[in-house]
Design an enzyme around this catalytic site. Structure first.
Site, PDB file in Angstrom:
ATOM      1  N   PRO A 225      30.892  44.268  35.264  1.00 56.31           N
ATOM      2  CG  PRO A 225      31.810  42.517  36.408  1.00 56.31           C
ATOM      3  CD  PRO A 225      31.808  43.248  35.211  1.00 56.31           C
ATOM      4  N   PRO A 226      30.488  46.467  38.274  1.00 55.21           N
ATOM      5  CG  PRO A 226      29.127  46.844  40.125  1.00 55.21           C
ATOM      6  CD  PRO A 226      29.537  45.757  39.370  1.00 55.21           C
ATOM      7  N   GLY A 227      32.922  48.897  38.928  1.00 54.28           N
ATOM      8  CA  GLY A 227      34.381  49.089  39.466  1.00 54.28           C
ATOM      9  C   GLY A 227      35.396  48.533  38.416  1.00 54.28           C
ATOM     10  CB  THR A 228      35.227  46.442  35.392  1.00 53.30           C
ATOM     11  OG1 THR A 228      34.054  46.862  35.113  1.00 53.30           O
ATOM     12  CG2 THR A 228      35.008  45.209  36.225  1.00 53.30           C
ATOM     13  CE  LYS A 230      30.135  49.489  34.085  1.00 52.40           C
ATOM     14  NZ  LYS A 230      30.575  48.873  35.108  1.00 52.40           N
ATOM     15  CG  HIS A 445      35.611  27.531  62.483  1.00 54.15           C
ATOM     16  ND1 HIS A 445      34.302  27.033  62.290  1.00 54.15           N
ATOM     17  CD2 HIS A 445      35.855  28.277  61.218  1.00 54.15           C
ATOM     18  CE1 HIS A 445      33.653  27.620  61.344  1.00 54.15           C
ATOM     19  NE2 HIS A 445      34.760  28.220  60.510  1.00 54.15           N
ATOM     20  CD  GLU A 446      39.154  30.518  60.538  1.00 56.20           C
ATOM     21  OE1 GLU A 446      39.113  30.497  59.530  1.00 56.20           O
ATOM     22  OE2 GLU A 446      37.983  31.317  61.125  1.00 56.20           O
ATOM     23  CG  ASP A 522      32.775  28.553  56.762  1.00 52.81           C
ATOM     24  OD1 ASP A 522      33.367  29.467  56.242  1.00 52.81           O
ATOM     25  OD2 ASP A 522      33.135  28.115  57.793  1.00 52.81           O
TER      26      ASP A 522
HETATM   27  P1  ADP Z   1      32.789  51.462  36.472  1.00 54.86           P
HETATM   28  O1  ADP Z   1      32.382  52.772  35.853  1.00 54.86           O
HETATM   29  O2  ADP Z   1      32.983  50.322  35.663  1.00 54.86           O
HETATM   30  O3  ADP Z   1      32.029  51.210  37.859  1.00 54.86           O
HETATM   31  P2  ADP Z   1      35.146  52.978  37.028  1.00 54.86           P
HETATM   32  O4  ADP Z   1      35.592  53.273  35.699  1.00 54.86           O
HETATM   33  O5  ADP Z   1      34.354  54.150  37.888  1.00 54.86           O
HETATM   34  O6  ADP Z   1      34.178  51.801  37.195  1.00 54.86           O
HETATM   35  O7  ADP Z   1      36.278  52.751  38.037  1.00 54.86           O
HETATM   36  C1  ADP Z   1      36.653  53.159  39.335  1.00 54.86           C
HETATM   37  C2  ADP Z   1      37.869  53.304  39.431  1.00 54.86           C
HETATM   38  O8  ADP Z   1      38.634  52.055  39.599  1.00 54.86           O
HETATM   39  C3  ADP Z   1      38.611  54.247  38.398  1.00 54.86           C
HETATM   40  O9  ADP Z   1      38.649  55.618  38.601  1.00 54.86           O
HETATM   41  C4  ADP Z   1      40.133  53.392  38.414  1.00 54.86           C
HETATM   42  O10 ADP Z   1      40.985  54.173  39.579  1.00 54.86           O
HETATM   43  C5  ADP Z   1      39.818  52.210  38.970  1.00 54.86           C
HETATM   44  N1  ADP Z   1      40.095  51.274  37.828  1.00 54.86           N
HETATM   45  C6  ADP Z   1      39.172  50.399  37.118  1.00 54.86           C
HETATM   46  N2  ADP Z   1      39.287  49.583  36.449  1.00 54.86           N
HETATM   47  C7  ADP Z   1      40.619  50.097  36.144  1.00 54.86           C
HETATM   48  C8  ADP Z   1      41.426  49.833  35.187  1.00 54.86           C
HETATM   49  N3  ADP Z   1      41.245  48.662  34.113  1.00 54.86           N
HETATM   50  N4  ADP Z   1      42.769  50.242  35.032  1.00 54.86           N
HETATM   51  C9  ADP Z   1      42.993  51.059  35.852  1.00 54.86           C
HETATM   52  N5  ADP Z   1      42.131  51.753  36.797  1.00 54.86           N
HETATM   53  C10 ADP Z   1      41.118  50.979  37.044  1.00 54.86           C
END
Ligand code: ADP
Length: 655
Positions: A225-228, A230, A445-446, A522
């Protein structure tokens, strides 16, 4: 994310060219450019002088004589063969401020004619030099200026690979000699690091492998997924191996013109081969690597680019130490040819981090942040199930900013929890004023959600309830933190989840005898869970173990598509409806059975706006014991055994 060094002096071959040793092609281009500039200037000059001339007009010599006779002339100037005549302004037939010119017959006759008329007469020597300079300035100077501008522009275009170099790869502007990032900077993701470790070793020490006859894998595909992390991992591989890092996004290959992408791929590989050993990183490879059948839409340019990439990957020799890493979050759309052994034959999964991974990521990002003794990363990691590395990095930074804003020198646990909320639901929206009635509805509600969750043993304990609106649209929310990370959910837990989701709407109906638009989210969530239970998890009586839906893109939004007939789809809808209806009835039943607790907690929440899970449980238990709720909750003392510090374990005991 991709803030790579731009290294304009990378390895551009143009820089190595001897000065004066100009490419004949370029010489022709320059001459042509100069001629174009000259032409433009001449045209402009002609237009300009024509415009200037507007202020003077030519008359015949007879007319001039007539003007002398009628005494209409004030002044006459002779230069070369031209007479410039200034008329007297008071004369009506001639316009003011207009000069008239005419050719003269002979100087003697002219002086004879002008004698005694009172007309001022000047004779100026012909200004050949002046005219020459004027000509030079007005034609040559603009030409040279235009030429210089054009050359600078053309150079720029060449450097950027535009127009004159459309097919040039842009990778060189993203080349990093040393990324400075190592595996230590990538937290969690141990399996991914392990499978990349040997690649690093190979790049470091190719002899060890080639001696036995082992070959370096040509490419590895990072999937997740994005932000992991890569991109981070790819940089870390380059950093660990101390090799240059070429980075490009898949979309940068594809342009409007067919063939440009292919030529960029060629250029990229040429450049990389010169710098081997090195790593080429192609982010979002699905932009060019989409399967070539028409299912996902065909595109000539993309297909050509992909073909070129496939050909280049076949063509290079891995013993030189060239490795291609590519990242994608849609592996299912990639062309099978790209994934076959010999191309991207390694697939490294970079999934969402688990609890341990999240704790480590928080620690990595908190390395340079001042923390106080209250900080407990495990608790934060528990509250952020499903968050990826970039979210966590963002949270730590938000917490640090909050600490500064509150005038503290170190980040505390409170800042971190607040930051989690900021990232997940947005900042507090203090300027949104809710009416009294709306505040009551939101509060009930909450509390409805929280009470239903607490009443069901299988639901997660409540951490916090708030009715302060947030910038991402929530008017209030209940924060739940699980006691431990879960990888599996039982059917009972999912059912409890459904009842929890619908608890808010149920409370609205019970108390106000009406429903509001506040439950939209919800309902959406509950429907998603109910549908998944029936179509994917085999949890319905009617369909049993039949799989009715499959997931399309696991790493993005997890969208599913039904793969059953229309009639079955209708039945599925009915099943989902029944399941949701039953869950709603259950939520109402639970709340009606604890109406007093619902009222008391909601009242307290309206007063305080935000209450903790402990306060919630304290009021709940007091109401269950038939005790009065004092104004100040500290004055409420429950029997010792039920007033302990661990509400979560107790809660299970009591309920
Ligand atoms: P992707 O390419 O998977 O979309 P990125 O590698 O660009 O994600 O990650 C974005 C930012 O999130 C990185 O610059 C870092 O700061 C943080 N980050 C993401 N995963 C990790 C991880 N496993 N350890 C440390 N920092 C992480």
């Amino acid at each position: 994310m991709d803030n790579m060094d731009s290294n304009p002096n990378g390895n551009r071959p143009d820089n190595n060219r001897e000065p004066g040793n100009m490419d004949p092609n370029k010489k022709h281009q320059s001459i042509l450019a100069f001629l174009i500039c000259l032409l433009i200037t001449l045209v402009c000059f002609a237009l300009f002088t024509n415009m200037l001339k507007d202020n003077s007009s030519e008359i015949s010599y007879d007319k001039f004589i007539e003007m002398i006779d009628k005494d209409q002339i004030k002044e006459v100037t002779l230069q070369s063969d031209t007479l410039t005549i200034v008329p007297k302004h008071q004369e009506t037939d001639f316009q003011e401020n207009v000069y008239y010119t005419t050719q003269m017959e002979s100087i003697d006759k002219l002086t004879e004619r002008l004698e005694g008329t009172g007309i001022e007469f000047h004779a100026e020597p012909p200004d050949a030099f002046g005219e020459f300079v004027a000509m030079l300035v007005s034609v040559l100077l603009p030409t040279v200026l235009l030429f210089v501008l054009l050359m600078v522009f053309m150079r720029r275009m060449n450097k950027n690979g535009g127009m004159m170099g459309v097919g040039k790869s842009r990778a060189k502007s993203y080349i990093q000699k040393d990324t400075g990032i190592t595996f230590k900077d990538v937290a969690g993701q141990d399996e991914a690091k392990e499978s990349l470790q040997e690649v690093v070793d190979f790049l470091h020490n190719p002899g060890k492998y080639t001696m036995i006859g082992a070959k370096l894998p040509k490419g590895a595909l990072l999937v997740g997924p994005p932000g992991t992390g890569k991109t981070l991992l790819a940089k870390a591989v380059a950093g660990e191996a101390h090799v240059p890092f070429f980075s490009l996004s898949g979309s940068e290959f594809v342009e409007m013109f067919v063939g440009v992408g292919a030529s960029r791929v060629r250029d990229l590989f040429e450049e990389a081969k010169k710098n081997a050993p090195c790593i080429i990183f192609i982010d979002e490879i699905d932009a060019i690597g989409k399967t070539r059948d028409s299912h996902y839409g065909g595109n000539d340019e993309r297909e050509q680019t992909l073909n070129q990439l496939l050909a280049e990957m076949d063509g290079f020799d891995t013993s030189k130490g060239l490795l291609i890493l590519a990242a994608t979050n849609r592996p299912e759309v990639l062309d099978p040819a790209l994934l076959r052994p010999g191309r991207f034959d390694r697939r490294v999964i970079v999934d969402r981090p688990d609890l341990k991974g999240r704790i480590e990521i928080l620690k990595v990002h908190a390395r340079n942040v001042m923390l106080d003794e209250t900080v407990d990363f495990e608790n934060i990691a528990l509250a952020t199930s499903g968050a990826v590395g970039s979210d966590l990095a963002n949270m730590v930074n938000e917490a640090a900013i909050l600490a500064v804003k509150n005038g503290r020198r170190a980040v505390s646990q409170k800042d971190l929890l607040e930051a989690v909320e900021v990232v997940l639901v947005g900042k507090e929206k203090k300027d949104r004023i809710l009416s009294r009635q709306e505040r009551r509805i939101v509060s009930y509600h909450e509390v409805g959600h929280a009470l239903v969750s607490a009443l069901q043993k299988d639901a997660e304990p409540v951490q916090k309830i708030t009715i302060v609106p947030r910038t991402m649209g929530a008017l209030g929310y209940v924060m739940q933190v699980p006691e431990e990370e879960k990888y599996l959910n039982t059917k009972k837990e999912l059912e409890a989840m459904l009842v929890g989701y619908l608890g808010g709407r149920a409370a609205e109906e019970i108390v106000f005898d009406t429903v509001t638009t506040g439950a939209a989210n919800d309902i959406e969530q509950a429907t998603k869970v109910a549908r998944a239970m029936i179509t994917q998890y085999g949890m319905s009586q009617k369909f049993g173990l039949m799989g009715l839906a499959s997931q399309e893109n696991q790493y993005l939004n997890g969208r599913t598509v039904l793969n059953c007939g229309d009639d079955t789809a209708t039945e599925v809808d009915h099943e989902v409806m029944t399941l949701l209806h039953n869950s709603y009835e259950e939520a109402k039943r639970l709340l009606l059975g604890h109406r007093e607790a619902l009222d008391k907690i909601a009242e307290y929440l309206i007063r305080k706006e935000t209450i903790t899970g402990k306060e919630f449980m304290k009021i709940f238990r007091a109401v269950e014991r038939g005790m009065e709720i004092p104004e100040n909750l500290d004055d409420l003392v429950l029997p010792v055994s039920e007033n302990e510090e661990k509400p979560d374990t107790e809660e299970k005991h009591i309920l």
